[in-house]
Design a protein around this motif. Structure first.
Motif, short mmCIF file in Angstrom:
data_model
loop_
_atom_site.label_atom_id
_atom_site.label_comp_id
_atom_site.label_asym_id
_atom_site.label_seq_id
_atom_site.Cartn_x
_atom_site.Cartn_y
_atom_site.Cartn_z
N GLY A 176 0.81 -1.21 0.00
CA GLY A 176 0.00 0.00 0.00
C GLY A 176 0.85 1.26 0.00
O GLY A 176 1.83 1.36 0.72
N GLN A 177 0.47 2.22 -0.81
CA GLN A 177 1.19 3.49 -0.92
C GLN A 177 0.43 4.42 -1.86
O GLN A 177 -0.59 4.04 -2.43
N GLY A 178 0.96 5.61 -2.01
CA GLY A 178 0.35 6.56 -2.92
C GLY A 178 0.65 6.22 -4.37
O GLY A 178 1.62 5.52 -4.68
N SER A 179 -0.20 6.70 -5.24
CA SER A 179 0.04 6.55 -6.68
C SER A 179 0.80 7.77 -7.18
O SER A 179 0.81 8.82 -6.54
N SER A 180 1.41 7.62 -8.31
CA SER A 180 2.15 8.72 -8.92
C SER A 180 1.19 9.55 -9.78
O SER A 180 0.71 9.08 -10.81
N ALA A 181 0.92 10.76 -9.32
CA ALA A 181 -0.03 11.62 -10.01
C ALA A 181 0.69 12.41 -11.10
O ALA A 181 1.31 13.43 -10.83
N ALA A 182 0.58 11.93 -12.32
CA ALA A 182 1.20 12.60 -13.46
C ALA A 182 0.55 12.08 -14.73
O ALA A 182 0.14 10.92 -14.78
N SER A 183 0.48 12.94 -15.73
CA SER A 183 -0.19 12.54 -16.97
C SER A 183 0.51 11.38 -17.65
O SER A 183 -0.11 10.60 -18.38
N THR A 184 1.80 11.24 -17.40
CA THR A 184 2.56 10.16 -18.01
C THR A 184 2.47 8.85 -17.24
O THR A 184 2.80 7.79 -17.78
N ASP A 185 2.04 8.91 -15.98
CA ASP A 185 2.15 7.74 -15.10
C ASP A 185 0.81 7.05 -14.83
O ASP A 185 0.74 5.82 -14.81
N THR A 186 -0.22 7.85 -14.55
CA THR A 186 -1.49 7.27 -14.11
C THR A 186 -2.60 7.86 -14.98
O THR A 186 -2.93 9.05 -14.83
N TYR A 187 -3.16 7.04 -15.85
CA TYR A 187 -4.07 7.56 -16.86
C TYR A 187 -5.11 6.51 -17.25
O TYR A 187 -4.94 5.31 -17.00
N PHE A 188 -6.16 6.97 -17.89
CA PHE A 188 -7.25 6.12 -18.38
C PHE A 188 -7.74 6.76 -19.67
O PHE A 188 -7.99 7.96 -19.72
N GLN A 189 -7.88 5.95 -20.70
CA GLN A 189 -8.30 6.45 -22.01
C GLN A 189 -9.25 5.45 -22.65
O GLN A 189 -9.16 4.25 -22.39
N ALA A 190 -10.11 5.93 -23.51
CA ALA A 190 -10.94 5.03 -24.30
C ALA A 190 -11.44 5.76 -25.54
O ALA A 190 -11.61 6.98 -25.50
N SER A 191 -11.67 5.01 -26.60
CA SER A 191 -12.28 5.58 -27.80
C SER A 191 -13.05 4.50 -28.52
O SER A 191 -12.71 3.32 -28.44
N MET A 192 -14.07 4.92 -29.23
CA MET A 192 -14.89 3.97 -29.97
C MET A 192 -14.14 3.50 -31.20
O MET A 192 -13.58 4.30 -31.95
N THR A 193 -14.11 2.20 -31.42
CA THR A 193 -13.45 1.66 -32.60
C THR A 193 -14.46 1.20 -33.65
O THR A 193 -14.13 1.08 -34.81
N ARG A 194 -15.70 0.93 -33.19
CA ARG A 194 -16.72 0.47 -34.14
C ARG A 194 -18.09 0.69 -33.52
O ARG A 194 -18.30 0.38 -32.35
N ARG A 195 -19.01 1.20 -34.29
CA ARG A 195 -20.37 1.37 -33.78
C ARG A 195 -21.04 0.01 -33.65
O ARG A 195 -20.68 -0.95 -34.33
N ALA A 196 -22.04 -0.04 -32.79
CA ALA A 196 -22.76 -1.30 -32.59
C ALA A 196 -23.58 -1.64 -33.84
O ALA A 196 -24.01 -0.74 -34.56
#
Lengths: 176, 58
Positions: free
Chosen positions: A156-176
């Protein structure tokens, strides 16, 4: 109207809003379709952690991501639930990554769908690294479905808060 | 002391493998909603799920 070549038309204003129309041939008839209904025109977001988060040991913990780099469909909640809930049904490619702030640890990433673990990334054999990533292709129904990013630290510890280190992304690749 | 520390104090024989990986039998979870961590799954074959009182006194 006089015949015009496409090259003679004035250039459209970009980026497009999605409400523009395109011609297409469907079942032998020429029809119009909104740009927003064309396959590749779907929501995308990228967010990162700008405030470090205490992650308890051996506990799957939802990662808080406070800063958006882009969020084309306003579908990511970066203030309360830290979830991506697009309003367009389709198949979405999600990527996530996290790094620890202090000590080498077993670090594992997972994408959760509708509150349950959906895809779990590589599980290191022990506290051997400072970060990890994973990705997933997931179907979202455009209304109730959502995804979140969870992380696991063996120490247990803190996470590294930086745009390069801790991120989440998503994009649509195909419509249903 | 967080939930995982309390559980490991009650059951020092637990290993990291009990909490993660294909053979894990215990899952702890924190939804970052201010309510803290909780036991999501407890399927350990020999150790019983700790009670709230046990956790409180750990």
């Amino acid at each position: 109207m006089a015949d015009l070549k496409i090259s003679q038309l004035p250039a459209a204003t970009v980026p497009l809003t999605g409400t523009e129309t395109l011609p297409l041939v469907q079942s032998g008839a020429t029809k119009k379709v909104a740009v927003s209904d064309v396959g590749m025109y779907g929501p995308a977001f990228s967010a990162y952690q700008s405030v470090s988060q205490a992650v308890p040991s051996t506990t799957w913990t939802k990662v808080q991501l406070q800063t958006e780099e882009f969020d084309t469909g306003s579908a990511f909640d970066s203030t309360t639930n830290y979830r991506f809930q697009p309003t367009v049904a389709g198949y979405y490619q999600a990527n996530c990554g996290i790094q620890v702030a202090t000590a080498a640890s077993q670090v594992i990433c997972a994408v959760y769908k509708n509150g349950s673990s959906y895809k779990v990334g590589a599980v290191p054999s022990g506290p051997v690294g400072f970060g990890n990533t994973t990705s997933a292709l997931v179907y979202l129904n455009g209304s109730t479905d959502y995804i979140e990013f969870y992380a696991y630290f063996s120490i247990g510890q803190g996470s590294s808060a930086a745009s390069t280190d801790t991120y989440f992304q998503a994009s649509m690749t195909r419509r249903a | 002391m967080d939930l995982s520390d309390k559980i490991k104090k009650l059951y020092p024989e637990l290993k990291n493998e009990d909490f993660v990986g294909s053979s894990s039998t215990i899952s702890l979870r924190d939804d970052s909603d201010g309510k803290g961590a909780y036991i999501e799954k407890w399927d350990h074959p020999t150790l019983s799920k700790p009670t709230n009182d046990q956790l409180k006194n750990a």
